[in-house]
Design a protein around this motif. Sequence first.
Motif, PDB file in Angstrom:
ATOM      1  N   UNK A   1      81.030  64.799   7.177  1.00 56.01           N
ATOM      2  CA  UNK A   1      80.137  64.319   8.314  1.00 56.01           C
ATOM      3  C   UNK A   1      79.809  62.791   8.118  1.00 56.01           C
ATOM      4  N   UNK A   2      79.380  62.768   6.930  1.00 58.65           N
ATOM      5  CA  UNK A   2      78.859  61.328   6.335  1.00 58.65           C
ATOM      6  C   UNK A   2      80.130  60.348   6.365  1.00 58.65           C
ATOM      7  N   UNK A   3      81.204  60.860   6.243  1.00 52.27           N
ATOM      8  CA  UNK A   3      82.678  59.878   6.173  1.00 52.27           C
ATOM      9  C   UNK A   3      82.641  59.460   7.577  1.00 52.27           C
ATOM     10  N   UNK A   4      82.524  60.465   8.372  1.00 49.61           N
ATOM     11  CA  UNK A   4      82.945  60.353   9.889  1.00 49.61           C
ATOM     12  C   UNK A   4      81.694  59.424  10.489  1.00 49.61           C
ATOM     13  N   UNK A   5      80.818  59.123   9.889  1.00 52.01           N
ATOM     14  CA  UNK A   5      79.605  58.367  10.516  1.00 52.01           C
ATOM     15  C   UNK A   5      79.850  56.952   9.756  1.00 52.01           C
ATOM     16  N   UNK A   6      80.858  56.918   8.912  1.00 50.45           N
ATOM     17  CA  UNK A   6      80.910  55.593   8.104  1.00 50.45           C
ATOM     18  C   UNK A   6      79.959  55.276   7.081  1.00 50.45           C
ATOM     19  N   UNK A   7      79.404  56.347   6.413  1.00 49.94           N
ATOM     20  CA  UNK A   7      78.472  56.327   5.477  1.00 49.94           C
ATOM     21  C   UNK A   7      79.427  56.173   3.797  1.00 49.94           C
TER      22      UNK A   7
END
Length: 211
Positions: free
Chosen positions: A205-211
């Motif tokens: 989820x973090x990668x999908x948010x660009x974090x």
Amino acid sequence: TLVATTGGDIGFHLMGKIPRRARAERLDLPRDGRSLAAGWAGSLSPEEKPSATNPERGFLVTANQRIAVDERARATLGGYAASAHRARRIRARIEAVLKEGKANPESLKSIQLDPTSLEAQAVAPIFARRCPPSVKGHPPSRVRAFCEALKSFDGVFTPDAIALPYERLLKGLQLEVVSLHIGEDVAEQIARFPFLTEAVEDAILAEARGE
């Protein structure tokens, strides 16, 4: 254990014998069994265990999720518990029922049998968006079918849902990520432990948010 009385009281209390540790260490990691300090120093008293009586919201939810999240609880209760997704879904369903009026046997049965996975609803669309057009060793038609199944899956595990591609991909990814850190042999034994699956999901989820 959940309890209810005919007088309208409800409560929860964690049952069972829970060890009091002789030394303060994280309980979700291995301990040195060669030392007596790693053992028990009695048991927690009833007052030290998580409990709740007549919460303000009017109901209690338990689905084997962690019921105490502070550091003290981690130091005494360990780190193993089911994912909180199911409990969050149950809570949302109960709140929706109560907005419409009083719960009844049919509405409670519907909640008990609810096939919706909040985890799948969050992660499956990410997998679908990143599904590759081709995969070495597999015919294009199979890859397309796999990707289409991911796109069509809405996170609801009904009998006719095509959920297998999502489940296979999720479990494979979890195993791959954990294997990179601790080795394949150990990863195969613990990759589905809830605290690891949640860590992998958080990373997705973090990668999908660009974090």
